[in-house]
Design an enzyme around this catalytic site. Structure first.
Site, PDB file in Angstrom:
ATOM      1  N   TYR A 163     -11.095  -0.041  10.434  1.00 48.24           N
ATOM      2  CA  TYR A 163     -11.886   0.511   9.768  1.00 48.24           C
ATOM      3  C   TYR A 163     -12.113  -0.307   8.400  1.00 48.24           C
ATOM      4  O   TYR A 163     -13.212  -0.571   7.794  1.00 48.24           O
ATOM      5  CB  TYR A 163     -11.810   2.103   8.808  1.00 48.24           C
ATOM      6  CG  TYR A 163     -10.563   2.397   8.148  1.00 48.24           C
ATOM      7  CD1 TYR A 163      -9.947   1.823   7.135  1.00 48.24           C
ATOM      8  CD2 TYR A 163      -9.284   3.022   8.955  1.00 48.24           C
ATOM      9  CE1 TYR A 163      -9.273   1.470   5.995  1.00 48.24           C
ATOM     10  CE2 TYR A 163      -8.002   3.087   8.357  1.00 48.24           C
ATOM     11  CZ  TYR A 163      -8.301   3.053   6.909  1.00 48.24           C
ATOM     12  OH  TYR A 163      -7.152   2.949   6.765  1.00 48.24           O
ATOM     13  N   LYS A 164     -11.524  -1.596   8.688  1.00 43.20           N
ATOM     14  CA  LYS A 164     -11.487  -2.441   7.442  1.00 43.20           C
ATOM     15  C   LYS A 164     -12.740  -3.527   7.961  1.00 43.20           C
ATOM     16  O   LYS A 164     -13.693  -3.663   8.431  1.00 43.20           O
ATOM     17  CB  LYS A 164     -10.232  -3.072   6.752  1.00 43.20           C
ATOM     18  CG  LYS A 164      -9.503  -1.908   6.269  1.00 43.20           C
ATOM     19  CD  LYS A 164      -8.516  -2.123   5.163  1.00 43.20           C
ATOM     20  CE  LYS A 164      -7.279  -1.032   4.630  1.00 43.20           C
ATOM     21  NZ  LYS A 164      -7.938  -0.701   3.689  1.00 43.20           N
ATOM     22  N   ARG A 202     -11.816  -5.684  -6.986  1.00 45.22           N
ATOM     23  CA  ARG A 202     -11.037  -5.867  -5.720  1.00 45.22           C
ATOM     24  C   ARG A 202     -12.547  -6.244  -5.307  1.00 45.22           C
ATOM     25  O   ARG A 202     -13.820  -5.424  -4.668  1.00 45.22           O
ATOM     26  CB  ARG A 202     -11.060  -5.089  -4.965  1.00 45.22           C
ATOM     27  CG  ARG A 202      -9.532  -4.347  -5.165  1.00 45.22           C
ATOM     28  CD  ARG A 202      -8.725  -3.910  -3.867  1.00 45.22           C
ATOM     29  NE  ARG A 202      -9.493  -3.352  -3.083  1.00 45.22           N
ATOM     30  CZ  ARG A 202      -9.261  -2.539  -2.204  1.00 45.22           C
ATOM     31  NH1 ARG A 202      -7.298  -2.876  -1.383  1.00 45.22           N
ATOM     32  NH2 ARG A 202      -9.697  -1.435  -1.959  1.00 45.22           N
ATOM     33  N   ASP A 250       1.624  -5.031   8.154  1.00 40.80           N
ATOM     34  CA  ASP A 250       0.930  -3.758   8.109  1.00 40.80           C
ATOM     35  C   ASP A 250       0.210  -5.525   7.780  1.00 40.80           C
ATOM     36  O   ASP A 250      -0.069  -5.924   7.164  1.00 40.80           O
ATOM     37  CB  ASP A 250       1.112  -3.383   7.661  1.00 40.80           C
ATOM     38  CG  ASP A 250       0.340  -2.146   6.501  1.00 40.80           C
ATOM     39  OD1 ASP A 250      -1.069  -2.545   6.982  1.00 40.80           O
ATOM     40  OD2 ASP A 250       0.259  -1.678   6.376  1.00 40.80           O
ATOM     41  N   PHE A 269       0.835  -1.310  -0.093  1.00 42.86           N
ATOM     42  CA  PHE A 269      -0.311  -0.194   0.312  1.00 42.86           C
ATOM     43  C   PHE A 269       1.106   1.649  -0.719  1.00 42.86           C
ATOM     44  O   PHE A 269       1.518   1.266   0.882  1.00 42.86           O
ATOM     45  CB  PHE A 269      -0.576  -0.123   1.299  1.00 42.86           C
ATOM     46  CG  PHE A 269      -2.078   0.666   1.408  1.00 42.86           C
ATOM     47  CD1 PHE A 269      -3.226   0.531   0.025  1.00 42.86           C
ATOM     48  CD2 PHE A 269      -1.841   2.324   1.349  1.00 42.86           C
ATOM     49  CE1 PHE A 269      -4.194   1.926  -0.166  1.00 42.86           C
ATOM     50  CE2 PHE A 269      -3.280   3.135   1.328  1.00 42.86           C
ATOM     51  CZ  PHE A 269      -3.867   3.121   1.081  1.00 42.86           C
TER      52      PHE A 269
HETATM   53  C1  LIG Z   1      -1.903  -2.226   3.894  1.00 43.56           C
HETATM   54  C2  LIG Z   1      -2.220  -0.851   4.405  1.00 43.56           C
HETATM   55  N1  LIG Z   1      -1.532  -0.005   5.174  1.00 43.56           N
HETATM   56  C3  LIG Z   1      -2.220   1.421   5.143  1.00 43.56           C
HETATM   57  C4  LIG Z   1      -3.015   2.219   5.762  1.00 43.56           C
HETATM   58  C5  LIG Z   1      -3.804   3.452   5.275  1.00 43.56           C
HETATM   59  O1  LIG Z   1      -3.238   4.552   6.297  1.00 43.56           O
HETATM   60  P1  LIG Z   1      -4.150   5.433   6.767  1.00 43.56           P
HETATM   61  O2  LIG Z   1      -5.051   4.402   8.313  1.00 43.56           O
HETATM   62  O3  LIG Z   1      -3.253   6.397   7.837  1.00 43.56           O
HETATM   63  O4  LIG Z   1      -5.061   5.885   5.714  1.00 43.56           O
HETATM   64  C6  LIG Z   1      -4.144   1.310   4.227  1.00 43.56           C
HETATM   65  C7  LIG Z   1      -5.415   1.440   3.283  1.00 43.56           C
HETATM   66  O5  LIG Z   1      -5.849   1.143   2.793  1.00 43.56           O
HETATM   67  C8  LIG Z   1      -3.712  -0.451   3.673  1.00 43.56           C
HETATM   68  O6  LIG Z   1      -4.647  -1.017   2.600  1.00 43.56           O
END
Ligand SMILES: Cc1ncc(COP(=O)(O)O)c(C=O)c1O
Length: 412
Positions: free
Chosen positions: A220-221, A371, A195, A126
């Site tokens: 939030y996912k 997706r 991550d 990401f």
């Molecule tokens: C793998 C990954 N890392 C980080 C983020 C986003 O980071 P943040 O929560 O700081 O917007 C996402 C957002 O979709 C993501 O998929």
């Protein structure tokens, strides 16, 4: 033998998670395949937020920091997330964005390996992970090195302080072997960070068992905490005494209300706090996490694989020409299925027009990716069956080629 809707309904009737859909508020007529981007609204959240806003904030005012135990929110939520990621609540902090969590952990990792000058990042990760790594490298005079996604450990040599990887790829849904990669990179002296944005709440994660050093993840996912919900940060218990995060604000102080001039870091993960935590967002998240009550990670995983297996099987049967980019192997698959298509954006938009919500991600190299995320708490096999029927109809009727889909929205 082709899979029918009756087969799908039979799978739903025998699913141990058939009761959890009632824990969510989903609009009538929508099949929601985007919980890997923004989870659906859990049933109790609106009432909780109304109570916090009107009662705790509106009436309790400043007294609610004590009376409503706002200071304890972070620890309570950490304890709820912990079993979903194979950790102890005491080893998690909750409250920053994922990007800020990444910044803190990357700086801390680099400081733990002072003789090593390189942070290794996987190029299809990401984007924010790479952007933050570049920022940290710039700040600390380090080098950012891109690895081969197929063999990230090959880039780890005696110069590498940290290998930072996303466990489940946001485009393809491909999942790394966390334990094996962690052990191999650590054997070369590097620290390893994961991550977990596309893992937490969807696939089994064993942070402690895999020996990882750091982890971050959003809520939030698959954790359904709501748009912009605060992220979590995990630091291996063995590193906490020495790991130093860079944003040393008063909430990470050993006694914030002593109001002393000099900073003295709080013990454990409390020292990873920076400023005042977002009480409204954390309250929503706390109630959202109740949707996991009584559900084991094993049940979630079995249900998720059953849904993605069915989706893949139906695509193979009905649309064999599609270029699926998600691994078939269970050990390498997260909780989403993606395909590459010249008109992926138009396909996603045409599906949304029919009430089937997925999303589109650019791949730099065209064509882009459609997706579809499968949140086992609220999706049924019948939904999967119906979604594929809609996809077949979109392609058969060339609905995806409609001129209004030629221009992309700001958020895809
Ligand atoms: C793998 C990954 N890392 C980080 C983020 C986003 O980071 P943040 O929560 O700081 O917007 C996402 C957002 O979709 C993501 O998929």
């Amino acid at each position: 033998m082709t899979s029918t809707r009756t087969d799908a309904v039979a799978l739903d009737e025998s699913s141990p998670l058939r009761h959890t859909r009632a824990r969510f508020v989903l609009p009538e007529g929508v099949i929601y395949l985007d919980g890997n981007s923004l989870g659906a609204l859990p049933a109790g959240v609106a009432a909780r937020l109304a109570g916090v806003v009107e009662g705790e904030w509106g009436t309790g005012l400043i007294r609610s920091w004590n009376d409503a135990r706002w200071m304890e929110l972070v620890g309570r939520i950490a304890a709820r997330i912990a079993p979903l990621v194979g950790a102890r609540g005491a080893d998690l902090h909750v409250g920053d964005s994922t990007s800020v969590s990444l910044f803190k952990t990357m700086v801390a990792a680099a400081r733990l390996r002072p003789g090593r000058r390189v942070i290794v990042v996987e190029p299809s990760t990401f984007p924010t992970d790479g952007y933050i790594a570049a920022g940290v490298a710039d700040l600390l005079g380090l080098e950012l090195r891109w690895c081969d996604p197929a063999d990230p450990v090959a880039a780890v040599d005696e110069d590498v302080a940290l290998l930072t990887l996303t466990h489940v790829d946001f485009r393809t849904g491909a999942m790394y072997d966390m334990a094996a990669i962690t052990a191999a990179a650590q054997a070369r002296g590097a620290l390893v960070q994961w991550d977990l944005c596309h893992s937490a709440g969807a696939v089994p994660v064993d942070l402690e068992g895999s020996g990882a050093d750091f982890a971050v993840g959003c809520t939030y996912k698959y954790l359904n905490g709501g748009p912009g919900a605060p992220a979590f940060t995990w630091v291996s218990p063995g590193l906490q005494a020495d790991a130093r995060q860079p944003i040393t604000g008063w909430m990470g102080h050993a006694s914030p209300f002593a109001m002393t001039r000099d900073f003295a870091v709080a013990d454990g993960m409390t020292g990873w706090a920076s400023g005042t935590h977002p009480v409204l967002a954390l309250s929503a998240l706390e109630t959202a996490l109740e949707a996991f009550d009584g559900v084991t990670v094993e049940e979630l995983r079995a249900a998720s694989l059953s849904l993605t297996d069915l989706f893949l099987r139906l695509l193979d049967e009905r649309l064999p020409e599609l270029e699926i980019v998600t691994p078939r192997d269970h050990a390498r698959r997260g909780s989403q299925v993606s395909f590459r298509h010249e008109h992926a954006y138009g396909i996603v938009q045409a599906l949304i027009a029919r009430g089937v919500i997925g999303d589109f991600r650019d791949d730099g190299a065209a064509p882009g990716i459609a997706r579809f995320g499968f949140t086992p708490l609220y999706l049924s096999h019948a939904d999967v069956h119906d979604a594929v029927e809609h996809l077949v109809a979109v392609l058969a009727g060339a609905e995806h080629l409609a001129p209004e889909y030629a221009e992309r929205n700001a958020v895809t």
